[in-house]
Write an enzyme that holds these catalytic residues in place. Structure first.
Site, PDB file in Angstrom:
ATOM      1  N   ASN A   1     -31.092  75.928  27.573  1.00 47.79           N
ATOM      2  CA  ASN A   1     -32.323  75.693  26.812  1.00 47.79           C
ATOM      3  C   ASN A   1     -33.320  76.839  26.976  1.00 47.79           C
ATOM      4  OD1 ASN A   1     -31.348  73.251  25.920  1.00 47.79           O
ATOM      5  ND2 ASN A   1     -32.394  72.048  27.481  1.00 47.79           N
TER       6      ASN A   1
ATOM      7  N   ASP B   1     -29.292  82.152  19.939  1.00 45.19           N
ATOM      8  CA  ASP B   1     -29.019  80.817  19.414  1.00 45.19           C
ATOM      9  C   ASP B   1     -27.518  80.551  19.370  1.00 45.19           C
ATOM     10  OD1 ASP B   1     -29.852  78.325  18.136  1.00 45.19           O
ATOM     11  OD2 ASP B   1     -29.000  79.151  16.300  1.00 45.19           O
TER      12      ASP B   1
ATOM     13  N   GLU C   1     -28.147  69.838  22.632  1.00 46.24           N
ATOM     14  CA  GLU C   1     -27.942  69.795  21.185  1.00 46.24           C
ATOM     15  C   GLU C   1     -29.253  69.512  20.459  1.00 46.24           C
ATOM     16  OE1 GLU C   1     -25.625  67.124  17.798  1.00 46.24           O
ATOM     17  OE2 GLU C   1     -24.981  66.991  19.902  1.00 46.24           O
TER      18      GLU C   1
ATOM     19  N   ASP D   1     -31.636  72.528  20.714  1.00 44.09           N
ATOM     20  CA  ASP D   1     -31.186  73.626  19.852  1.00 44.09           C
ATOM     21  C   ASP D   1     -31.569  73.360  18.396  1.00 44.09           C
ATOM     22  OD1 ASP D   1     -29.390  76.076  19.432  1.00 44.09           O
ATOM     23  OD2 ASP D   1     -28.469  74.619  18.106  1.00 44.09           O
ATOM     24  N   HIS D   2     -31.279  72.164  17.903  1.00 45.07           N
ATOM     25  CA  HIS D   2     -31.615  71.835  16.513  1.00 45.07           C
ATOM     26  C   HIS D   2     -33.126  71.809  16.307  1.00 45.07           C
ATOM     27  CE1 HIS D   2     -27.496  71.254  15.710  1.00 45.07           C
ATOM     28  NE2 HIS D   2     -27.371  70.029  16.165  1.00 45.07           N
TER      29      HIS D   2
ATOM     30  N   ASP E   1     -34.279  75.331  15.958  1.00 43.38           N
ATOM     31  CA  ASP E   1     -33.818  75.843  14.666  1.00 43.38           C
ATOM     32  C   ASP E   1     -34.705  75.343  13.526  1.00 43.38           C
ATOM     33  OD1 ASP E   1     -31.761  77.232  15.835  1.00 43.38           O
ATOM     34  OD2 ASP E   1     -30.230  75.712  15.426  1.00 43.38           O
TER      35      ASP E   1
END
Length: 406
Positions: A67, A114, A132, A135-136, A139
């Site tokens: 992260n 990324d 997860e 990350d999203h 993004d």
């Protein structure tokens, strides 16, 4: 006698601030813990970049949390956008050539980091549902940053319609990718996907840095180059959206073809539809041309709103839950809309800045609260994989222990 002082990383301070803000129920947390990441498909250039990404992740110390890699990449992307915004507040000006090249570099760094955060998680055996989601979430925020940087590089401020179309199609495409994931349970990548899009934007910035942004005003077959690039982009976007639409139209993996949460496969259109509708209404009704006068701030403000609803969609998918339409994030655009309808003497630009500040705060509050709650439930730290939480630091597990002891 004083006991040994507990390790307290920076993320623990954040946890202390938001520890009382529980946005997820216990059943949602349980389903999130059971969630398994699922994806399929590869884009055209991804196999070639895998060689570089595999080498790059090996250069990262194993003590660095995945992260942390993600957020550092986002930080680079943000800094690159800031430099371009400083010189081009209305996306019509010409910035120093080096700022475009710097923007391309920071976007490439973001793309690379990324791409390796998941590899670092598997490499260090620290993969978790939090990674997860984190990350999203980054993004979703990056979509608006890249939209602003690219719009500045192409001087789309001179063509407000192009700028609006480019930015909000980007928001919708990212949302649609997670919408079909909410329906099918699997994140599907096309042959032309996010990697190709990012490389294209990097190319735009590099060309503007080498030849100047006026390059995009040159004519080809009687059409501006920026118009031609927009048409090509619309065709590719249309193809991607068609693929996502096919997945959604086939029905989901839930009961009677519903989503993973057994909810309507069509319902998620309400959230992103409201974002785009409000943006269009406010831009068209504005007395002071608030969008045309402040395109970067306008896109960032609605980008925060789009990121919030996208994050809620990702959380809904990972926790197999329904999405609530009511959200305080919509207070921001509603303030602008009310200001227009009432004919308030308050400047629309002033309200737009309040909108941006409010939605940025709300997005940070929501994201931090959810991450903090997940960290407590899973007994992990967000930015530290070296130290482990003590079992009693999870409020849910602590309550269970107290009941058992009674």
């Amino acid at each position: 006698m004083a006991g040994k002082e507990e390790y307290r990383p920076i993320s623990k301070l954040i946890d202390d601030v938001f520890s009382s803000v529980d946005l997820l129920s216990e059943s949602q947390l349980k389903r999130l813990k059971e969630h398994k990441y699922s994806s399929e498909g590869k884009s055209i250039v991804e196999p070639f970049f895998q060689v570089f990404w595999n080498w790059l992740v090996e250069q990262v110390p194993r003590t660095i949390a995945p992260n942390m890699i993600t957020v550092v990449g986002l930080g680079f992307n943000f800094v690159g956008m800031l430099f371009l915004m400083f010189y081009c507040p209305q996306a019509t000006e010409e910035a120093p050539r080096w700022t475009y090249i710097f923007g391309a570099l920071t976007l490439f760094i973001y793309q690379s980091l990324d791409a390796i955060d998941g590899k670092q998680a598997r490499r260090t055996n620290s993969a978790s549902p939090l990674g997860e989601l984190f990350d999203h979430g980054c993004d979703s925020l990056s979509v608006s940053l890249v939209s602003v940087s690219t719009s500045i590089s192409l001087q789309l401020g001179n063509e407000p319609g192009y700028l609006f179309l480019f930015s909000f199609i980007s928001f919708f495409m990212f949302y649609a990718a997670h919408w079909q994931t909410y329906v099918s349970g699997t994140l599907k990548f096309g042959i032309v996907d996010v990697t190709e899009g990012q490389l294209t934007y990097i190319g735009f910035m590099l060309l503007s840095g080498l030849f100047g942004p006026q390059l995009w005003s040159q004519s080809i077959f009687g059409f501006d180059l920026k118009f031609c690039t927009l048409i090509v982009g619309l065709v590719l976007a249309g193809y991607t959206l068609y693929q996502n639409g096919q997945v959604i139209a086939k029905g989901g993996i839930g009961r009677a073809g519903s989503t993973v949460a057994n909810t309507s496969v069509i319902a998620p259109i309400i959230h992103i539809g409201a974002v785009i509708l409000l943006a269009a209404m406010i831009a068209l009704r504005s007395r002071s041309q608030v969008f045309e006068s402040n395109p970067n701030i306008y896109i960032l403000a609605f980008g925060m709103l789009s990121a919030k609803v996208t994050n809620k969609l990702v959380v809904a998918h990972m926790t197999k839950s329904s999405m609530s339409f009511l959200d305080i994030a919509f207070i921001g655009p509603l303030m602008l809309l009310i200001d227009q309808y009432l004919g308030s003497p308050v400047s629309e630009t002033f309200v737009l800045y309040i909108f941006l500040i409010w939605n940025t705060f709300d997005l940070v509050r929501y994201s931090t609260s959810v991450c903090s709650q997940i960290c407590r439930y899973l007994d992990i730290y967000c930015f530290d994989i070296v130290h482990q939480r003590t079992p009693h630091s999870s409020p849910v597990k602590a309550k269970l222990s107290d009941k058992l002891s009674d």
